[in-house]
Design a protein around this motif. Structure first.
Motif, PDB file in Angstrom:
ATOM      1  N   GLN A   1       0.841  -1.184   0.000  1.00  0.00           N
ATOM      2  CA  GLN A   1       0.000   0.000   0.000  1.00  0.00           C
ATOM      3  C   GLN A   1       0.880   1.239   0.000  1.00  0.00           C
ATOM      4  OE1 GLN A   1      -3.229  -0.449  -0.124  1.00  0.00           O
ATOM      5  NE2 GLN A   1      -4.057   1.597   0.191  1.00  0.00           N
ATOM      6  N   VAL A   2       0.539   2.185  -0.848  1.00  0.00           N
ATOM      7  CA  VAL A   2       1.275   3.447  -0.948  1.00  0.00           C
ATOM      8  C   VAL A   2       0.320   4.581  -0.587  1.00  0.00           C
ATOM      9  CG1 VAL A   2       2.530   5.022  -2.454  1.00  0.00           C
ATOM     10  CG2 VAL A   2       2.784   2.545  -2.760  1.00  0.00           C
ATOM     11  N   ARG A   3       0.783   5.470   0.257  1.00  0.00           N
ATOM     12  CA  ARG A   3      -0.023   6.632   0.609  1.00  0.00           C
ATOM     13  C   ARG A   3       0.617   7.875   0.019  1.00  0.00           C
ATOM     14  NH1 ARG A   3      -1.495   9.903   5.424  1.00  0.00           N
ATOM     15  NH2 ARG A   3       0.535   9.437   6.328  1.00  0.00           N
ATOM     16  N   LEU A   4      -0.196   8.724  -0.583  1.00  0.00           N
ATOM     17  CA  LEU A   4       0.289   9.936  -1.237  1.00  0.00           C
ATOM     18  C   LEU A   4      -0.464  11.147  -0.688  1.00  0.00           C
ATOM     19  CD1 LEU A   4       0.195   8.595  -4.904  1.00  0.00           C
ATOM     20  CD2 LEU A   4       2.198   8.718  -3.421  1.00  0.00           C
ATOM     21  N   VAL A   5       0.286  12.186  -0.391  1.00  0.00           N
ATOM     22  CA  VAL A   5      -0.344  13.421   0.080  1.00  0.00           C
ATOM     23  C   VAL A   5       0.292  14.597  -0.637  1.00  0.00           C
ATOM     24  CG1 VAL A   5      -0.818  14.919   2.045  1.00  0.00           C
ATOM     25  CG2 VAL A   5      -0.792  12.434   2.357  1.00  0.00           C
ATOM     26  N   GLU A   6      -0.539  15.374  -1.347  1.00  0.00           N
ATOM     27  CA  GLU A   6      -0.060  16.534  -2.089  1.00  0.00           C
ATOM     28  C   GLU A   6      -0.158  17.802  -1.243  1.00  0.00           C
ATOM     29  OE1 GLU A   6      -2.655  14.125  -5.112  1.00  0.00           O
ATOM     30  OE2 GLU A   6      -2.815  14.838  -3.033  1.00  0.00           O
ATOM     31  N   SER A   7       0.649  18.778  -1.624  1.00  0.00           N
ATOM     32  CA  SER A   7       0.577  20.103  -1.013  1.00  0.00           C
ATOM     33  C   SER A   7       1.101  21.135  -2.000  1.00  0.00           C
ATOM     34  CB  SER A   7       1.387  20.154   0.288  1.00  0.00           C
ATOM     35  OG  SER A   7       2.758  19.930   0.018  1.00  0.00           O
ATOM     36  N   GLY A   8       0.853  22.404  -1.707  1.00  0.00           N
ATOM     37  CA  GLY A   8       1.432  23.477  -2.510  1.00  0.00           C
ATOM     38  C   GLY A   8       0.483  24.184  -3.443  1.00  0.00           C
ATOM     39  N   GLY A   9      -0.736  23.675  -3.574  1.00  0.00           N
ATOM     40  CA  GLY A   9      -1.681  24.346  -4.459  1.00  0.00           C
ATOM     41  C   GLY A   9      -2.133  25.674  -3.876  1.00  0.00           C
ATOM     42  N   GLY A  10      -2.809  26.473  -4.701  1.00  0.00           N
ATOM     43  CA  GLY A  10      -3.293  27.752  -4.217  1.00  0.00           C
ATOM     44  C   GLY A  10      -3.802  28.616  -5.338  1.00  0.00           C
ATOM     45  N   LEU A  11      -4.046  29.870  -5.007  1.00  0.00           N
ATOM     46  CA  LEU A  11      -4.537  30.860  -5.965  1.00  0.00           C
ATOM     47  C   LEU A  11      -3.403  31.807  -6.322  1.00  0.00           C
ATOM     48  CD1 LEU A  11      -6.782  32.440  -7.462  1.00  0.00           C
ATOM     49  CD2 LEU A  11      -7.261  33.606  -5.290  1.00  0.00           C
ATOM     50  N   VAL A  12      -3.109  31.912  -7.611  1.00  0.00           N
ATOM     51  CA  VAL A  12      -2.058  32.810  -8.084  1.00  0.00           C
ATOM     52  C   VAL A  12      -2.562  33.567  -9.309  1.00  0.00           C
ATOM     53  CG1 VAL A  12      -0.171  31.386  -7.214  1.00  0.00           C
ATOM     54  CG2 VAL A  12      -1.014  31.050  -9.550  1.00  0.00           C
ATOM     55  N   GLN A  13      -1.818  34.593  -9.663  1.00  0.00           N
ATOM     56  CA  GLN A  13      -2.135  35.336 -10.884  1.00  0.00           C
ATOM     57  C   GLN A  13      -1.372  34.748 -12.065  1.00  0.00           C
ATOM     58  OE1 GLN A  13      -1.268  39.462  -9.898  1.00  0.00           O
ATOM     59  NE2 GLN A  13      -3.411  39.797  -9.323  1.00  0.00           N
ATOM     60  N   ALA A  14      -1.872  34.974 -13.237  1.00  0.00           N
ATOM     61  CA  ALA A  14      -1.207  34.504 -14.445  1.00  0.00           C
ATOM     62  C   ALA A  14       0.228  35.018 -14.485  1.00  0.00           C
ATOM     63  CB  ALA A  14      -1.964  34.962 -15.680  1.00  0.00           C
ATOM     64  N   GLY A  15       1.134  34.125 -14.872  1.00  0.00           N
ATOM     65  CA  GLY A  15       2.541  34.473 -14.950  1.00  0.00           C
ATOM     66  C   GLY A  15       3.336  34.107 -13.707  1.00  0.00           C
ATOM     67  N   GLN A  16       2.634  33.865 -12.620  1.00  0.00           N
ATOM     68  CA  GLN A  16       3.330  33.516 -11.388  1.00  0.00           C
ATOM     69  C   GLN A  16       3.667  32.027 -11.343  1.00  0.00           C
ATOM     70  OE1 GLN A  16       0.711  35.184  -8.318  1.00  0.00           O
ATOM     71  NE2 GLN A  16       2.055  36.984  -8.208  1.00  0.00           N
ATOM     72  N   SER A  17       4.286  31.616 -10.238  1.00  0.00           N
ATOM     73  CA  SER A  17       4.783  30.239 -10.112  1.00  0.00           C
ATOM     74  C   SER A  17       4.225  29.576  -8.861  1.00  0.00           C
ATOM     75  CB  SER A  17       6.305  30.232 -10.031  1.00  0.00           C
ATOM     76  OG  SER A  17       6.882  30.801 -11.190  1.00  0.00           O
ATOM     77  N   LEU A  18       4.180  28.253  -8.910  1.00  0.00           N
ATOM     78  CA  LEU A  18       3.846  27.427  -7.754  1.00  0.00           C
ATOM     79  C   LEU A  18       4.716  26.182  -7.792  1.00  0.00           C
ATOM     80  CD1 LEU A  18      -0.074  27.360  -7.519  1.00  0.00           C
ATOM     81  CD2 LEU A  18       1.506  28.319  -5.824  1.00  0.00           C
ATOM     82  N   ARG A  19       4.958  25.631  -6.621  1.00  0.00           N
ATOM     83  CA  ARG A  19       5.675  24.367  -6.536  1.00  0.00           C
ATOM     84  C   ARG A  19       4.816  23.386  -5.760  1.00  0.00           C
ATOM     85  NH1 ARG A  19      11.081  22.638  -3.204  1.00  0.00           N
ATOM     86  NH2 ARG A  19      12.065  21.353  -4.810  1.00  0.00           N
ATOM     87  N   LEU A  20       4.386  22.330  -6.431  1.00  0.00           N
ATOM     88  CA  LEU A  20       3.614  21.284  -5.775  1.00  0.00           C
ATOM     89  C   LEU A  20       4.561  20.214  -5.244  1.00  0.00           C
ATOM     90  CD1 LEU A  20       0.690  20.756  -8.328  1.00  0.00           C
ATOM     91  CD2 LEU A  20       0.904  22.468  -6.500  1.00  0.00           C
ATOM     92  N   ALA A  21       4.170  19.626  -4.138  1.00  0.00           N
ATOM     93  CA  ALA A  21       4.936  18.524  -3.564  1.00  0.00           C
ATOM     94  C   ALA A  21       3.984  17.370  -3.250  1.00  0.00           C
ATOM     95  CB  ALA A  21       5.665  18.969  -2.300  1.00  0.00           C
ATOM     96  N   CYS A  22       4.515  16.168  -3.342  1.00  0.00           N
ATOM     97  CA  CYS A  22       3.745  14.965  -3.023  1.00  0.00           C
ATOM     98  C   CYS A  22       4.650  14.041  -2.227  1.00  0.00           C
ATOM     99  CB  CYS A  22       3.288  14.277  -4.302  1.00  0.00           C
ATOM    100  SG  CYS A  22       2.598  12.625  -4.050  1.00  0.00           S
ATOM    101  N   VAL A  23       4.242  13.750  -1.009  1.00  0.00           N
ATOM    102  CA  VAL A  23       5.013  12.849  -0.167  1.00  0.00           C
ATOM    103  C   VAL A  23       4.409  11.455  -0.234  1.00  0.00           C
ATOM    104  CG1 VAL A  23       5.783  12.344   2.173  1.00  0.00           C
ATOM    105  CG2 VAL A  23       5.693  14.716   1.371  1.00  0.00           C
TER     106      VAL A  23
END
Length: 127
Positions: A1-23
């Motif tokens: 069994q593998v458990r996955l949990v994401e983080s890092g999402g959100g609200l940004v304006q066009a042109g900006q950056s985000l970094r998602l992570a999954c443990v």
């Protein structure tokens, strides 16, 4: 069994950056590839980027040159670096772990192909 949990999402304006992570936790030994998918209401979930256990990466044309997938050295954390975000990138992003066992120990534990999914993290890009 593998458990996955994401983080890092959100609200940004066009042109900006985000970094998602999954443990990934619990039994990660037999994971053969990991990937990021995204889904918007009424549409099928689509593959965004994928990385194999050998480090080979691939991304879809729509994000090529803007998104980059990577894993930490231990291989238990998956990242998606998203630059130059566009409103059309708005979606729920899901982490995926593939198990396509070929090593004898993994075949014994996972005789069939399996896919594991995280609960998703929403990304909203405003124009």
């Amino acid at each position: 069994q593998v458990r996955l949990v994401e983080s890092g999402g959100g609200l940004v304006q066009a042109g900006q950056s985000l970094r998602l992570a999954c443990v990934a936790s619990d039994d990660t030994t037999c994971i053969t590839a990991m990937a990021w998918y995204r889904q918007t209401p009424g549409k099928e979930r689509e593959l965004v980027a994928r990385i194999t256990s050998n480090g080979e990466t691939s991304t879809i044309d729509a994000v090529k040159g803007r998104f980059a997938i990577s894993r930490d050295i231990a291989g238990n954390t998956l990242y998606l670096e998203m630059n130059g975000l566009k409103p059309e990138d708005t979606a729920v992003y899901y982490c995926n772990a593939e198990v396509r066992a070929t090593e004898p120990m993994c075949v014994a534990q996972y005789p069939y192909a399996l896919d594991y999914w995280g609960p998703g993290t929403p990304v909203t890009v405003s124009s």
